[in-house]
Every structure is written in structure tokens, then in C-alpha cells.
Design a protein around this motif. Structure first.
Motif, PDB file in Angstrom:
ATOM      1  N   PRO A 352      24.256  26.901  42.366  1.00 47.23           N
ATOM      2  CA  PRO A 352      24.869  28.120  41.796  1.00 47.23           C
ATOM      3  C   PRO A 352      25.221  29.175  42.830  1.00 47.23           C
ATOM      4  O   PRO A 352      26.033  30.066  42.545  1.00 47.23           O
ATOM      5  CB  PRO A 352      23.800  28.633  40.825  1.00 47.23           C
ATOM      6  N   ARG A 353      24.624  29.089  44.032  1.00 51.05           N
ATOM      7  CA  ARG A 353      24.932  30.097  45.045  1.00 51.05           C
ATOM      8  C   ARG A 353      26.219  29.786  45.806  1.00 51.05           C
ATOM      9  O   ARG A 353      26.707  30.636  46.562  1.00 51.05           O
ATOM     10  CB  ARG A 353      23.781  30.218  46.032  1.00 51.05           C
ATOM     11  N   LEU A 354      26.764  28.597  45.636  1.00 54.42           N
ATOM     12  CA  LEU A 354      27.977  28.213  46.343  1.00 54.42           C
ATOM     13  C   LEU A 354      29.210  28.719  45.595  1.00 54.42           C
ATOM     14  O   LEU A 354      29.318  28.571  44.380  1.00 54.42           O
ATOM     15  CB  LEU A 354      28.054  26.689  46.489  1.00 54.42           C
ATOM     16  N   THR A 355      30.134  29.301  46.344  1.00 53.17           N
ATOM     17  CA  THR A 355      31.345  29.870  45.745  1.00 53.17           C
ATOM     18  C   THR A 355      32.506  28.894  45.872  1.00 53.17           C
ATOM     19  O   THR A 355      32.487  27.960  46.685  1.00 53.17           O
ATOM     20  CB  THR A 355      31.710  31.197  46.423  1.00 53.17           C
ATOM     21  N   LEU A 356      33.541  29.149  45.085  1.00 49.80           N
ATOM     22  CA  LEU A 356      34.764  28.356  45.119  1.00 49.80           C
ATOM     23  C   LEU A 356      35.930  29.292  45.401  1.00 49.80           C
ATOM     24  O   LEU A 356      36.184  30.238  44.648  1.00 49.80           O
ATOM     25  CB  LEU A 356      34.981  27.639  43.784  1.00 49.80           C
ATOM     26  N   ALA A 357      36.649  29.046  46.496  1.00 52.28           N
ATOM     27  CA  ALA A 357      37.817  29.857  46.860  1.00 52.28           C
ATOM     28  C   ALA A 357      39.085  29.070  46.535  1.00 52.28           C
ATOM     29  O   ALA A 357      39.177  27.876  46.831  1.00 52.28           O
ATOM     30  CB  ALA A 357      37.782  30.227  48.344  1.00 52.28           C
ATOM     31  N   VAL A 358      40.040  29.756  45.935  1.00 53.65           N
ATOM     32  CA  VAL A 358      41.276  29.110  45.489  1.00 53.65           C
ATOM     33  C   VAL A 358      42.473  29.958  45.912  1.00 53.65           C
ATOM     34  O   VAL A 358      42.479  31.176  45.707  1.00 53.65           O
ATOM     35  CB  VAL A 358      41.282  28.933  43.953  1.00 53.65           C
ATOM     36  N   ASN A 359      43.475  29.309  46.510  1.00 54.26           N
ATOM     37  CA  ASN A 359      44.733  29.997  46.844  1.00 54.26           C
ATOM     38  C   ASN A 359      45.668  29.986  45.651  1.00 54.26           C
ATOM     39  O   ASN A 359      45.677  29.043  44.857  1.00 54.26           O
ATOM     40  CB  ASN A 359      45.436  29.287  48.007  1.00 54.26           C
ATOM     41  N   VAL A 360      46.469  31.034  45.503  1.00 49.22           N
ATOM     42  CA  VAL A 360      47.486  31.079  44.463  1.00 49.22           C
ATOM     43  C   VAL A 360      48.848  31.324  45.111  1.00 49.22           C
ATOM     44  O   VAL A 360      48.949  31.967  46.153  1.00 49.22           O
ATOM     45  CB  VAL A 360      47.193  32.165  43.410  1.00 49.22           C
ATOM     46  N   SER A 361      49.872  30.791  44.477  1.00 49.38           N
ATOM     47  CA  SER A 361      51.238  30.919  44.988  1.00 49.38           C
ATOM     48  C   SER A 361      51.781  32.317  44.726  1.00 49.38           C
ATOM     49  O   SER A 361      51.470  32.933  43.707  1.00 49.38           O
ATOM     50  CB  SER A 361      52.125  29.878  44.303  1.00 49.38           C
ATOM     51  N   PRO A 362      52.637  32.819  45.617  1.00 48.68           N
ATOM     52  CA  PRO A 362      53.319  34.097  45.324  1.00 48.68           C
ATOM     53  C   PRO A 362      54.098  34.051  44.018  1.00 48.68           C
ATOM     54  O   PRO A 362      54.229  35.065  43.333  1.00 48.68           O
ATOM     55  CB  PRO A 362      54.254  34.265  46.529  1.00 48.68           C
ATOM     56  N   LEU A 363      54.612  32.871  43.666  1.00 50.48           N
ATOM     57  CA  LEU A 363      55.346  32.751  42.406  1.00 50.48           C
ATOM     58  C   LEU A 363      54.424  32.960  41.216  1.00 50.48           C
ATOM     59  O   LEU A 363      54.833  33.509  40.188  1.00 50.48           O
ATOM     60  CB  LEU A 363      56.002  31.366  42.309  1.00 50.48           C
ATOM     61  N   GLN A 364      53.158  32.517  41.328  1.00 53.49           N
ATOM     62  CA  GLN A 364      52.220  32.714  40.226  1.00 53.49           C
ATOM     63  C   GLN A 364      51.894  34.188  40.030  1.00 53.49           C
ATOM     64  O   GLN A 364      51.634  34.620  38.903  1.00 53.49           O
ATOM     65  CB  GLN A 364      50.935  31.926  40.488  1.00 53.49           C
ATOM     66  N   LEU A 365      51.915  34.942  41.119  1.00 52.01           N
ATOM     67  CA  LEU A 365      51.602  36.366  41.007  1.00 52.01           C
ATOM     68  C   LEU A 365      52.677  37.127  40.248  1.00 52.01           C
ATOM     69  O   LEU A 365      52.426  38.232  39.765  1.00 52.01           O
ATOM     70  CB  LEU A 365      51.425  36.969  42.407  1.00 52.01           C
ATOM     71  N   ARG A 366      53.867  36.549  40.134  1.00 49.80           N
ATOM     72  CA  ARG A 366      54.924  37.199  39.366  1.00 49.80           C
ATOM     73  C   ARG A 366      54.793  36.913  37.875  1.00 49.80           C
ATOM     74  O   ARG A 366      55.508  37.499  37.069  1.00 49.80           O
ATOM     75  CB  ARG A 366      56.288  36.712  39.845  1.00 49.80           C
ATOM     76  N   ASP A 367      53.914  35.985  37.530  1.00 49.02           N
ATOM     77  CA  ASP A 367      53.701  35.646  36.128  1.00 49.02           C
ATOM     78  C   ASP A 367      52.811  36.710  35.497  1.00 49.02           C
ATOM     79  O   ASP A 367      51.639  36.859  35.874  1.00 49.02           O
ATOM     80  CB  ASP A 367      53.040  34.269  36.029  1.00 49.02           C
ATOM     81  N   PRO A 368      53.305  37.484  34.529  1.00 48.19           N
ATOM     82  CA  PRO A 368      52.471  38.542  33.932  1.00 48.19           C
ATOM     83  C   PRO A 368      51.267  38.009  33.178  1.00 48.19           C
ATOM     84  O   PRO A 368      50.338  38.764  32.898  1.00 48.19           O
ATOM     85  CB  PRO A 368      53.451  39.265  32.995  1.00 48.19           C
ATOM     86  N   TRP A 369      51.254  36.713  32.863  1.00 52.04           N
ATOM     87  CA  TRP A 369      50.140  36.117  32.124  1.00 52.04           C
ATOM     88  C   TRP A 369      49.205  35.324  33.018  1.00 52.04           C
ATOM     89  O   TRP A 369      48.328  34.603  32.527  1.00 52.04           O
ATOM     90  CB  TRP A 369      50.680  35.197  31.016  1.00 52.04           C
ATOM     91  N   PHE A 370      49.379  35.447  34.342  1.00 49.84           N
ATOM     92  CA  PHE A 370      48.551  34.633  35.234  1.00 49.84           C
ATOM     93  C   PHE A 370      47.066  34.926  35.066  1.00 49.84           C
ATOM     94  O   PHE A 370      46.239  34.010  35.026  1.00 49.84           O
ATOM     95  CB  PHE A 370      48.962  34.859  36.689  1.00 49.84           C
ATOM     96  N   ALA A 371      46.693  36.198  34.995  1.00 51.84           N
ATOM     97  CA  ALA A 371      45.274  36.551  34.856  1.00 51.84           C
ATOM     98  C   ALA A 371      44.690  35.939  33.586  1.00 51.84           C
ATOM     99  O   ALA A 371      43.571  35.390  33.598  1.00 51.84           O
ATOM    100  CB  ALA A 371      45.108  38.073  34.845  1.00 51.84           C
ATOM    101  N   GLN A 372      45.440  35.996  32.492  1.00 56.05           N
ATOM    102  CA  GLN A 372      44.953  35.429  31.235  1.00 56.05           C
ATOM    103  C   GLN A 372      44.815  33.908  31.323  1.00 56.05           C
ATOM    104  O   GLN A 372      43.859  33.324  30.801  1.00 56.05           O
ATOM    105  CB  GLN A 372      45.894  35.802  30.080  1.00 56.05           C
ATOM    106  N   LYS A 373      45.762  33.271  32.006  1.00 55.34           N
ATOM    107  CA  LYS A 373      45.688  31.817  32.166  1.00 55.34           C
ATOM    108  C   LYS A 373      44.459  31.424  32.981  1.00 55.34           C
ATOM    109  O   LYS A 373      43.761  30.446  32.658  1.00 55.34           O
ATOM    110  CB  LYS A 373      46.954  31.301  32.852  1.00 55.34           C
ATOM    111  N   LEU A 374      44.178  32.194  34.034  1.00 60.73           N
ATOM    112  CA  LEU A 374      43.024  31.888  34.873  1.00 60.73           C
ATOM    113  C   LEU A 374      41.721  32.103  34.108  1.00 60.73           C
ATOM    114  O   LEU A 374      40.785  31.292  34.212  1.00 60.73           O
ATOM    115  CB  LEU A 374      43.066  32.761  36.129  1.00 60.73           C
ATOM    116  N   LEU A 375      41.658  33.163  33.337  1.00 60.29           N
ATOM    117  CA  LEU A 375      40.456  33.420  32.548  1.00 60.29           C
ATOM    118  C   LEU A 375      40.255  32.332  31.502  1.00 60.29           C
ATOM    119  O   LEU A 375      39.112  31.950  31.196  1.00 60.29           O
ATOM    120  CB  LEU A 375      40.555  34.792  31.883  1.00 60.29           C
TER     121      LEU A 375
END
Length: 566
Positions: A352-375
Motif C-alpha cells: 500500500p505504500r507504493l505509488t503509481l505514476a501515470v502520464n496523460v496526453s495534452p489532448l486528454q487535458l482538453r477533455d472537460p470530462w477527463f477528471a470525471q473519467k479518471l475518478l
């Protein structure tokens, strides 16, 4: 519509016959009415016969009716011609720019090729595609996008010879064709470079400054790639289109002449696109994991997820190959969600102490629903948000700071950590870094791999490390490949690091076996093992074992490069 026109034509013929007969009768009856009328007026004699007089007046009425009908017919013919001309124009031209559409453009180019061949000239066809039009259009609205297209069309027309054929082939694709002397290739180079420069100049649309660039492809009617001495417009357009896409892959905002090898590249590109579209639902894109280490203690703190394409046709494909293609065809969102979903399931089995780092595309950041999709992905996997770290490249901030701030705030409110990736390679200012609520900054590997050889890179790494310390932002360093680099970084205190010095990225199955290895599981539970079989190499400050080529990189990828978008 044809039956109605035919009926009207028949009626007009009958009316014309009646008018002709009325005129003849008018002449005949007039000769009989005239003398009695004169005799009655001068000498008081009897007037003309009433029957003949009535016939005469009827003839006059028929003639007046015929003249009126003639005028109506002339007006109808003029209106019909105008309507036919307008319909022809609408069928042949683009209503937004006034350029020819694809069908009529091809027809006109075929005629131009024939005429140029007779006069000993050749035809050059230019394909123009606006590089970042979709982004500008989505951000500013379709009305502004239409105005931008009109302005670009005006600039294209002004930069070409006066008798050029101009066409709009697609949404933001334009074409042009003109004849020129085959010995004046230098003229075409000047025209092409001038168009690139003209289109790239900033435009004021509705009081807003907009910037677009263009990629251009050129083909010529005497090109060997045409396949014959007299290529048609379709062949030239296809060749120019291939050259234009080649210009895009070479960095955009430039032009290229068509060459045969480009067709092979385009076929390979098409195969890649089809493979990506089929590979996403078939689960061919899988996560690999690169260790992240506390440099001071050697403790394993987590993993960065990197995407790989396990293609049945191409084998293991590097992200440098498939990520740009996935972005261009609009598949990067689905691809990224697929790999992140797998990674969250894998990470649930870790300590549980190990983290997971994930890259996201600049195109995904333009998606207004990206945060909701990730959640939604976090909820489906039942994965704690505080163990997830999203990495955003610095170049994303330059595109839309307000949207990036909104996204970062939304994710942080859910407990997700946000890291600024590739710091030092973009255009963000220190004011932006201070105003945006980042949890960590990452130093790009381009500054790290040779810092012991380059004083400039060493100074940049030192400055970023001190900046992170001053702003109380933890720092992660990418691209650690040798013990010398590690020795240099240890002077900066608590820093996390990753790179091939600690081993290559592993697929989920190999990582699970490694994490469950009894010889390291106890140490891992205490969090004090220097992350893997390369622990001895780290302790000795020597590079980990290389592959048969002497490189720390796995096949088909650039050493130390990671997926920027998945």
C-alpha cells in the motif's frame, strides 16, 4: 419538374400561335374598319359593322395579352437562368470560401493538365492542411473557426499565381494547382515557403489573436510517381496528400515534394492506424512499470506506468511510434484509459505504500470530462486516490493555463497528486509554477544523462533542485543510467529517481514475480531494499547489466524515454 417545364413550353407555343393569328386578323379587320371609320368622322356616314368592330377590339386584346405573356416568359427565362447559375455555383464551389469543391477541382485540374501539356508546361498541385485548426476551433467556437478559414483562404489565394485553381478539399484542407515552366523549380520553392510564412502570421478574429501553421505537400504532373506520362488530377491529389502528411510527421509548418518512399511510409502508417484501432479493444496495449527510488535510502517508493503495444503484426512497438499516431487519429483517450485501468488493477496487489505514476496526453487535458473519467476508473478499481500521481508535461501549461489549473484543482480535491513532468523543457514561468498547485516536479532526462559531462546540464539540474527545495516541492529525477550520475544527485538531499541504472521497465507478470520473490519480499516490507536485482550494482555505484548490445534500453525503444501520453 421536367413535366411542368414541358407543359409550360407547350402552352407558350399555343399562346404564340394565338398571338400570331390575332395579328393577322388585326391587319385584315383593320383594313375593313379603317375606311368606314374615316368616312364616319369626315362625312357623317355610317360607321363600321359591329361584328367587324368587335373582332378588331378582340384582336387588340389578344395582342396585349400576348405581349404581356411574352414579357412574363422573358422574365421567367432570366430567373431560371439565374437559378441554374446559382445551383451550378453551389454544386461546384465551397460556400464558405468560394473555392472549388473536390469534384469540380479535379475536373478543372484535368483540363489544366491537358492544356499545359499542349503548351510544354507542367502542373504543380499543392495540398495545404492547417496544423492546429481543430484546437483553435474547439476553443474559440465554430463561428470564429469559419472566419479563420476564410482568412486562411484569402491568404492562400494572395500567395499563388493569379490564374491558379483553388479548392477546399476538406474541413481545414485546401488545394491549389497552376501551370509553370518545368525549368523554374526555384519559383515553386519561393511560392511554397511564402505560403508557409503568410499562413503562420497571427490573425485577429473577433478581437482575438489566433495562430495556426500549415503543412504542405507538392506533386507535379511529370513526376515518375504518377505512373504515366499523363497523370490525372486524382493521382496528383493523392501524391500531394501523402507528401503533406510526411510534412506533418517531420514537425509540421513546412512543405515537401512527393517521393516514392513516402507512399511506403503512408501504407505503413495506415497499417499502424488500423492496428491501433483494433488493438485497443483487443487488449494489445499493456502497462510496463519503471521503479522510482528514494536516492538517499535506496527505498522503492513506487512505479511509473509506461505503455507498450504488444502487436501480433509488429511485435513490441515503442511508444515513440504509436503514441503520435494514436493522438492524430483521436484514439489516445481510449488507449490511455485502457492501460490505466489495467495498471490500477495491478497496483492494488502492491504494498500500500507504493505509488503509481501515470502520464496523460495534452489532448486528454482538453477533455472537460477527463477528471470525471479518471475518478470513474478509480472507483471501478477501488484504488485509493492518494496512491495515484498524474504527470502533466510542462508544454501543456503553455497551451491553456486556465484549463490546466481547473483540471489540477479538480483532481487534487479528490486526493490525487499532480506532478509537473519534463520541467525545464517547456515555456512555463516561475509565476505559473507558484500559482498552480503541483505536488512534485520532475527533471527531464535530457539534463540528467550527461550532467557529469556537461557543466551546463549540471548547472540546470542544480538550479531546479534548489528551486524545488525553496518552493518545498519534492523533486524526481529521470534518466539515471550510471553510478556517476547517481553520485552527483546524492548531494541534493531527499530526491526520488528513476532510470535504467535500476533496471528496465517490467510487464505486470514479471513485476508480480519480482515483488513476490521471498529473497526480497521481507526487505520490501521494511522498505529498505534498493529496488531489485540491480541492488548490488547500485551499492557499488556501477551501471546495471546491459543487454547484448551494450545498451540499457530494451529493443525498439530509445533508452530512458518513457511514454509521454499513456
Amino acid at each position: 419538374m421536367d413535366d411542368e417545364s414541358e407543359n409550360r413550353r407547350q402552352i407558350d407555343v399555343v399562346a404564340l400561335g394565338i398571338v400570331t393569328a390575332a395579328i393577322l386578323m388585326f391587319v385584315a379587320t383593320g383594313s375593313q374598319i379603317g375606311p368606314p371609320v374615316v368616312n364616319s368622322l369626315l362625312y357623317g356616314g355610317t360607321g363600321p359593322d359591329n361584328l367587324i368592330l368587335n373582332a378588331f377590339l378582340l384582336n387588340i386584346a389578344i395582342i396585349i395579352f400576348g405581349w404581356s405573356r411574352y414579357r412574363q416568359l422573358c422574365e421567367e427565362i432570366q430567373l431560371r437562368k439565374a437559378a441554374e447559375k446559382q445551383a451550378r455555383k453551389m454544386a461546384e464551389t465551397d460556400p464558405l470560401t468560394g473555392f472549388l469543391n473536390r469534384r469540380s477541382f479535379n475536373q478543372c485540374v484535368d483540363h489544366l493538365i491537358t492544356k499545359a501539356d499542349e503548351e510544354g508546361q507542367i502542373v504543380v498541385l499543392v495540398m495545404v492542411d492547417l496544423d492546429n485548426f481543430k484546437q483553435v476551433n474547439d476553443f474559440n467556437g465554430h463561428n470564429a473557426g469559419d472566419l479563420l478559414l476564410r482568412e486562411c483562404a484569402r491568404r492562400i489565394a494572395s500567395g499563388l499565381p493569379k490564374r491558379s485553381l483553388l479548392g477546399r478539399i476538406g474541413g481545414d484542407e485546401f488545394s491549389a494547382a497552376f501551370a509553370f515552366d518545368k525549368n523554374r523549380d526555384d519559383t515553386i520553392a519561393l511560392i511554397a515557403s511564402g505560403l508557409i510564412e503568410t499562413i503562420s502570421q497571427s490573425m485577429q478574429i473577433n478581437g482575438i489573436s489566433m495562430d495556426v501553421t500549415a503543412s504542405m505537400g507538392l506533386s507535379r504532373s511529370d513526376s515518375p510517381g504518377a505512373g504515366s506520362q499523363h497523370p490525372d488530377a486524382h493521382a496528383l491529389l493523392e501524391m500531394a496528400d501523402i507528401a503533406m502528411y510526411h510534412a506533418k510527421r517531420q514537425g509540421r509548418n513546412g512543405y515537401f515534394w512527393f517521393e516514392d518512399m513516402m507512399a511506403d511510409e503512408m501504407r505503413f502508417r495506415t497499417e499502424l492506424e488500423q492496428g491501433i484501432r483494433h488493438g485497443i479493444p483487443n487488449g494489445e496495449f499493456v502497462p510496463y512499470y519503471e521503479q522510482q527510488i528514494d536516492l538517499q535510502t535506496g527505498e522503492l517508493t513506487g512505479f511509473e506506468m509506461l505503455a507498450r503495444w504488444d502487436s501480433p503484426q509488429f511485435g513490441i512497438v515503442s511508444p515513440e511510434v504509436f503514441i503520435p499516431v494514436a493522438e492524430d487519429i483521436g484514439a489516445i483517450g481510449d488507449l490511455s484509459e485502457s492501460v490505466i485501468r489495467q495498471a490500477l488493477e495491478d497496483a492494488k496487489a502492491w504494498d500500500p505504500r507504493l505509488t503509481l505514476a501515470v502520464n496523460v496526453s495534452p489532448l486528454q487535458l482538453r477533455d472537460p470530462w477527463f477528471a470525471q473519467k479518471l475518478l470513474r476508473l478509480l472507483v471501478e478499481a477501488n484504488f485509493p486516490p492518494n496512491r495515484l500521481e498524474i504527470e502533466i508535461t510542462e508544454s501543456c501549461l503553455h497551451q491553456n493555463v486556465a484549463q490546466a489549473r481547473s483540471l489540477i484543482t479538480s483532481l487534487k480535491n479528490q486526493g490525487i497528486k499532480i506532478s509537473l513532468d519534463d520541467f525545464g523543457t517547456g515555456y512555463s514561468s516561475l509565476a505559473q509554477l507558484r500559482s498552480l498547485p503541483f505536488d512534485r516536479i520532475k527533471i527531464d532526462r535530457s539534463f540528467v544523462t550527461s550532467l557529469h559531462e556537461s557543466k551546463d546540464n549540471a548547472a540546470i539540474v542544480h538550479a531546479i533542485a534548489m528551486l524545488g527545495k525553496g518552493l518545498q516541492l519534492p523533486v524526481t529525477v529521470e534518466g539515471i543510467e550510471t553510478g556517476e550520475v547517481l553520485d552527483h544527485l546524492l548531494q541534493y538531499g531527499p530526491i526520488k529517481g528513476q532510470g535504467y541504472f535500476y533496471g528496465r521497465p517490467r510487464p505486470a507478470r514479471e513485476l508480480a514475480e519480482w515483488l513476490n520473490d521471498p529473497q526480497r519480499s521481507g526487505k520490501a516490507a521494511r522498505g529498505k531494499e534498493p529496488a531489485g536485482p540491480e541492488a548490488l550494482a547500485q551499492a557499488l555505484h556501477t551501471p546495471a547489466k546491459a543487454d547484448s548490445t551494450g545498451s540499457m534500453a530494451e529493443p525498439a525503444e530509445v533508452p530512458g524515454k518513457h511514454v509521454r501520453n499513456a
